[in-house]
Design an enzyme around this catalytic site. Structure first.
Site, PDB file in Angstrom:
ATOM      1  N   SER A  77      30.455  -0.165 -41.446  1.00 53.70           N
ATOM      2  CA  SER A  77      30.813  -0.632 -39.996  1.00 53.70           C
ATOM      3  C   SER A  77      30.005  -0.690 -39.055  1.00 53.70           C
ATOM      4  CB  SER A  77      31.921   0.583 -39.532  1.00 53.70           C
ATOM      5  OG  SER A  77      31.557   1.813 -39.750  1.00 53.70           O
ATOM      6  N   ARG A  78      28.684   0.025 -39.219  1.00 53.02           N
ATOM      7  CA  ARG A  78      27.645   0.115 -38.464  1.00 53.02           C
ATOM      8  C   ARG A  78      26.073   0.050 -38.800  1.00 53.02           C
ATOM      9  NH1 ARG A  78      27.680   5.230 -35.688  1.00 53.02           N
ATOM     10  NH2 ARG A  78      29.254   6.089 -36.738  1.00 53.02           N
ATOM     11  N   SER A 102      16.763   9.076 -47.646  1.00 53.25           N
ATOM     12  CA  SER A 102      15.825   8.980 -46.435  1.00 53.25           C
ATOM     13  C   SER A 102      14.528   9.529 -46.826  1.00 53.25           C
ATOM     14  CB  SER A 102      16.512  10.141 -45.411  1.00 53.25           C
ATOM     15  OG  SER A 102      15.627  10.405 -44.411  1.00 53.25           O
ATOM     16  N   ASN A 106      26.037   4.235 -48.580  1.00 52.85           N
ATOM     17  CA  ASN A 106      25.226   4.247 -47.607  1.00 52.85           C
ATOM     18  C   ASN A 106      25.585   5.045 -46.589  1.00 52.85           C
ATOM     19  OD1 ASN A 106      23.436   2.686 -44.936  1.00 52.85           O
ATOM     20  ND2 ASN A 106      25.840   2.589 -44.748  1.00 52.85           N
ATOM     21  N   TYR A 135      19.797  18.235 -43.961  1.00 53.20           N
ATOM     22  CA  TYR A 135      19.928  16.839 -44.154  1.00 53.20           C
ATOM     23  C   TYR A 135      18.951  16.521 -45.002  1.00 53.20           C
ATOM     24  CZ  TYR A 135      19.395  11.937 -42.950  1.00 53.20           C
ATOM     25  OH  TYR A 135      19.430  10.534 -43.023  1.00 53.20           O
ATOM     26  N   ILE A 190      14.588   4.258 -38.499  1.00 52.12           N
ATOM     27  CA  ILE A 190      15.416   3.006 -38.359  1.00 52.12           C
ATOM     28  C   ILE A 190      16.080   2.946 -37.084  1.00 52.12           C
ATOM     29  CG2 ILE A 190      16.763   1.241 -39.123  1.00 52.12           C
ATOM     30  CD1 ILE A 190      14.389   1.823 -41.082  1.00 52.12           C
TER      31      ILE A 190
END
Ligand code: NDP
Length: 244
Positions: free
Chosen positions: A11-12, A139, A87, A152, A185
């Protein structure tokens, strides 16, 4: 019938750019979203406007049952699945001593556990297709570490070990599994950075600029295509040289 590709978190940000890329490459795109129905609908509309085909699919990745239901819906269409892009992700920065249990749980559940559950559910479908491919978006911090992002980074490093193992499990079935590790990003996830933080980050990027979602999407497009048919179990950095 077009081959289908599912992009979680389509969606994003990076996920939306991957949806655009794979639609342009000839896939029927399943635009997964969690909470942003409107944003997902806009991605579908944009793809259709550009001559592609897509539909949105909701699923809260915090709920294991919802993931099972998502794949039951995909299987019921009998249109198969050729590409899975894991993702969707959550990033909650905190020094470890201040890390809240609930934030740790959210990152682990969405970034790692949900990706593994999606991979498990998708494997059966991917094995039925020729030249199918799974791509995890991890990442650069899972490779080189980052103060304030230890939890994370752990969730993303876990995806790398997972993917290399799964690549070995699925290789004999000609299903390729690879990882893309973006650097910084420009998306909603990094939108909260101050100018000072951006400048500090830029000093660590040899190419001297922040990446765009399209920079990641084009690499995913390559990994989803037959151009990468001899590539599996690899980690491709898209980070401006931040980690070599
Ligand atoms: P965004 O924050 O812009 O988008 C995150 C996406 O994940 C959204 O589509 C969101 O869907 C989905 N999502 C989050 N939580 C859930 C949930 N519980 N259930 C379902 N969907 C969920 O992220 P980016 O585009 O920046 O990042 C995409 C991926 O790339 C992530 O895995 C991220 O960790 C990774 N990455 C990003 C970098 C960056 O600099 N931006 C750098 C390195 C890696 P919805 O809004 O519909 O809920």
């Amino acid at each position: 019938m077009k081959p289908q590709a599912l992009i979680t978190g389509g969606s994003r940000g990076i996920g939306a750019a991957i949806c655009d890329q794979l639609a342009a490459d000839g896939f029927h795109v399943l635009v997964h979203y969690g909470h942003n129905e409107t944003a997902a609908a806009q991605v579908v509309e944009r793809i259709q406007h550009a001559g592609g085909t897509a539909e949105s699919m909701q699923c809260d990745l915090l709920q294991s049952d919802a993931i099972i239901d998502l794949f039951a819906r995909i299987t019921a269409t009998k249109k198969g699945l050729k590409v899975l892009v894991n993702n969707a992700g959550v990033n909650i920065d905190a020094l470890l001593m201040r890390m809240q249990d609930k934030d740790l749980d959210a990152m682990w559940t969405v970034n790692t556990k949900a990706a593994i559950l999606c991979a498990r559910a998708a494997s059966r479908l991917l094995m039925k297709e020729n030249g199918s491919s799974m791509i995890q978006i991890a990442s650069v911090v899972g490779e080189c570490g980052s103060a304030g992002q230890s939890a994370y980074a752990a969730t993303k490093a876990a995806l790398i070990g997972f993917s290399k193992s799964l690549a070995r499990e699925l290789a004999s079935r000609q299903v390729r599994v690879n990882v893309v590790t973006p650097g910084y990003i420009m998306t909603d996830m990094t939108g909260g950075l101050t100018e000072a933080q951006k400048e500090a980050i830029l000093r660590t990027v040899p190419l001297g600029f922040l990446g765009t979602p399209r920079d990641v999407a084009s690499v995913v497009g390559f990994l989803a295509s037959s151009s990468s048919r001899y590539i599996t179990g690899q980690v491709l950095g898209v980070n401006g040289g931040m980690y070599m």
